[in-house]
Design an enzyme around this catalytic site. Structure first.
Site, PDB file in Angstrom:
ATOM      1  N   TYR A  33       0.065   6.282  -8.288  1.00  0.00           N
ATOM      2  CA  TYR A  33       0.633   6.733  -9.531  1.00  0.00           C
ATOM      3  C   TYR A  33      -0.539   7.139 -10.496  1.00  0.00           C
ATOM      4  CZ  TYR A  33      -0.140   2.274 -11.823  1.00  0.00           C
ATOM      5  OH  TYR A  33      -0.756   1.225 -12.393  1.00  0.00           O
ATOM      6  N   ARG A  52      -9.041  11.079 -10.835  1.00  0.00           N
ATOM      7  CA  ARG A  52      -8.679   9.808 -10.042  1.00  0.00           C
ATOM      8  C   ARG A  52      -7.530   9.969  -9.270  1.00  0.00           C
ATOM      9  NH1 ARG A  52      -8.048   4.710 -14.107  1.00  0.00           N
ATOM     10  NH2 ARG A  52      -6.136   6.128 -14.529  1.00  0.00           N
ATOM     11  N   ARG A 101      11.550   3.669  10.539  1.00  0.00           N
ATOM     12  CA  ARG A 101      10.476   3.095   9.703  1.00  0.00           C
ATOM     13  C   ARG A 101       9.303   2.377  10.859  1.00  0.00           C
ATOM     14  NH1 ARG A 101       9.202  -2.221   8.937  1.00  0.00           N
ATOM     15  NH2 ARG A 101       8.479  -2.732   6.711  1.00  0.00           N
ATOM     16  N   HIS A 103       4.945   1.478  10.556  1.00  0.00           N
ATOM     17  CA  HIS A 103       4.026   1.148   9.734  1.00  0.00           C
ATOM     18  C   HIS A 103       2.959   2.370   9.388  1.00  0.00           C
ATOM     19  CE1 HIS A 103       5.498  -2.553   9.546  1.00  0.00           C
ATOM     20  NE2 HIS A 103       4.427  -3.101   8.639  1.00  0.00           N
ATOM     21  N   LYS A 148      -5.561   3.544  -7.382  1.00  0.00           N
ATOM     22  CA  LYS A 148      -4.213   3.275  -8.368  1.00  0.00           C
ATOM     23  C   LYS A 148      -3.054   3.321  -7.283  1.00  0.00           C
ATOM     24  CE  LYS A 148      -2.924   4.409 -13.101  1.00  0.00           C
ATOM     25  NZ  LYS A 148      -3.088   3.039 -13.665  1.00  0.00           N
ATOM     26  N   GLU A 180     -10.790  -7.712 -14.026  1.00  0.00           N
ATOM     27  CA  GLU A 180     -10.333  -6.862 -15.270  1.00  0.00           C
ATOM     28  C   GLU A 180      -8.866  -7.665 -15.449  1.00  0.00           C
ATOM     29  OE1 GLU A 180      -9.141  -3.136 -13.577  1.00  0.00           O
ATOM     30  OE2 GLU A 180      -8.674  -4.163 -11.320  1.00  0.00           O
ATOM     31  N   LEU A 204      -9.934  -1.356 -11.154  1.00  0.00           N
ATOM     32  CA  LEU A 204      -9.721   0.089 -11.058  1.00  0.00           C
ATOM     33  C   LEU A 204     -10.859   0.676 -12.010  1.00  0.00           C
ATOM     34  CD1 LEU A 204      -7.433   2.172 -10.808  1.00  0.00           C
ATOM     35  CD2 LEU A 204      -6.738   1.773 -13.191  1.00  0.00           C
TER      36      LEU A 204
HETATM   37  C1  LIG Z   1      -5.402  -2.747 -13.085  1.00  0.00           C
HETATM   38  C2  LIG Z   1      -5.788  -1.803 -14.234  1.00  0.00           C
HETATM   39  N1  LIG Z   1      -6.965  -1.806 -14.770  1.00  0.00           N
HETATM   40  C3  LIG Z   1      -7.439  -0.932 -15.619  1.00  0.00           C
HETATM   41  C4  LIG Z   1      -6.671  -0.116 -16.141  1.00  0.00           C
HETATM   42  C5  LIG Z   1      -7.066   0.840 -17.269  1.00  0.00           C
HETATM   43  O1  LIG Z   1      -7.411   2.137 -16.736  1.00  0.00           O
HETATM   44  P1  LIG Z   1      -7.068   3.422 -17.801  1.00  0.00           P
HETATM   45  O2  LIG Z   1      -8.138   3.223 -18.792  1.00  0.00           O
HETATM   46  O3  LIG Z   1      -7.529   4.588 -16.832  1.00  0.00           O
HETATM   47  O4  LIG Z   1      -5.657   3.536 -18.199  1.00  0.00           O
HETATM   48  C6  LIG Z   1      -5.403  -0.017 -15.616  1.00  0.00           C
HETATM   49  C7  LIG Z   1      -4.355   1.047 -16.079  1.00  0.00           C
HETATM   50  O5  LIG Z   1      -3.308   0.903 -15.908  1.00  0.00           O
HETATM   51  C8  LIG Z   1      -4.920  -0.902 -14.744  1.00  0.00           C
HETATM   52  O6  LIG Z   1      -3.574  -0.835 -14.091  1.00  0.00           O
END
Ligand SMILES: Cc1ncc(COP(=O)(O)O)c(C=O)c1O
Length: 282
Positions: A33, A52, A101, A103, A148, A180, A204
């Site tokens: 997403y 991304r 289904r 994997h 993501k 994070e 991320l």
């Molecule tokens: C786990 C995580 N880290 C960092 C971020 C921040 O990323 P961005 O600045 O691209 O929104 C997000 C945003 O959804 C996130 O889900």
């Protein structure tokens, strides 16, 4: 008013944007997403978000994503009356509907499920004015946090724990180091130096993180991509979170202890102002 969503090549009433139960996104979390901000109809940092998303598409081998994602995003903003003020555009792409289904991936010609929506958005400016509280939690995620994907359960559980204790965000810790937040990147300031986790598979690669790093360089703030250690938390003079729906958010407490003097810090304030100025200039 009807809200229009995009699903598999068509603009439909969002209430009728339905996905079959055999969708691999539903069964396996087999999808990715992306969330992009829009301001007065302009997609902010659109190229970075698209880049991304394309990385995720390549990593998951999701073949068949149309090139027109920005045009579709703009059509959703226009057709939903979101050309003024703040809005969010959400994209989700899964490996589509496949039975039986299994994997492993279904045949390559299985159509993907491609969904997008646009909604109005209120930036969290009230929370920014006071700063927010956070808690630390163990980072229970896998080793591809750079993707993501829609597999967000550890993030969901971490954020829920934060909210249940009256905090705004959960700061995740792996092997004694801050990775994070549940939906944000984390920066700290120690001895006048900005610190954040390096770009690796354990975070991320936040679009806002990247821009804030650039903005810091532009105003001569030294930045070290070196993870903050839990043991260093008491020495933080400032801490802040970054994200597409967060911008720059000062953290005033971690696990109930004040950060610095317990008020939003000047560096977070300067970087937030620089971010808004960048977007105001278009
Ligand atoms: C786990 C995580 N880290 C960092 C971020 C921040 O990323 P961005 O600045 O691209 O929104 C997000 C945003 O959804 C996130 O889900």
């Amino acid at each position: 008013m009807t809200t229009l969503a995009y699903l598999n090549g068509r603009y439909v009433d969002r209430r009728e944007a339905l996905v079959p139960v055999d969708d691999r996104g539903f069964l396996f979390g087999d999808g990715i997403y992306e969330v992009t901000r829009a301001w007065n109809g302009a997609l902010l940092e659109a190229e970075a978000h698209l880049r991304r998303l394309r990385c995720g598409i390549d990593a998951l081998a999701l073949d068949g994503v149309p090139d027109e994602l920005p045009e579709i995003s703009r059509a959703l903003l226009r057709n939903n009356g979101l050309l003024t003020g703040h809005a969010l555009v959400y994209w989700q792409i899964t490996r589509g509907v496949a039975t039986p289904r299994t994997h492993h991936y279904p045949p390559a010609d299985t159509p993907l499920t491609i969904y997008a929506s646009a909604t109005t958005f209120v930036p969290p400016d009230a929370a920014r004015a006071t700063g927010v509280g956070t808690i630390t939690v163990p980072d229970l995620r896998w080793a591809r946090c750079d993707l993501k994907t829609v597999n967000l359960l550890p993030n969901v559980m971490a954020r829920q724990k934060a909210v249940a204790t009256g905090a705004w965000e959960a700061i995740m810790v792996r092997d004694g180091a801050v990775t994070e937040g549940a939906a944000t990147n984390v920066f700290g300031v120690i001895d006048g130096i900005l610190r954040t986790h390096p770009r690796s598979n354990y975070i991320l690669h936040g679009v806002t993180r990247e821009i804030v790093s650039e903005l810091a360089a532009g105003i001569d703030l030294p930045l070290r991509e070196d993870p903050l250690l839990v043991d260093e938390i008491p020495h933080l003079t400032e801490c802040f979170l970054t994200g597409t729906t967060t911008d720059v958010m000062p953290v005033v407490t971690i696990d109930g202890h004040p950060v610095g003097d317990g008020r939003p810090g000047p560096i977070a304030g300067r970087l937030h102002a620089a971010l808004i100025a960048r977007w105001s200039m278009g």
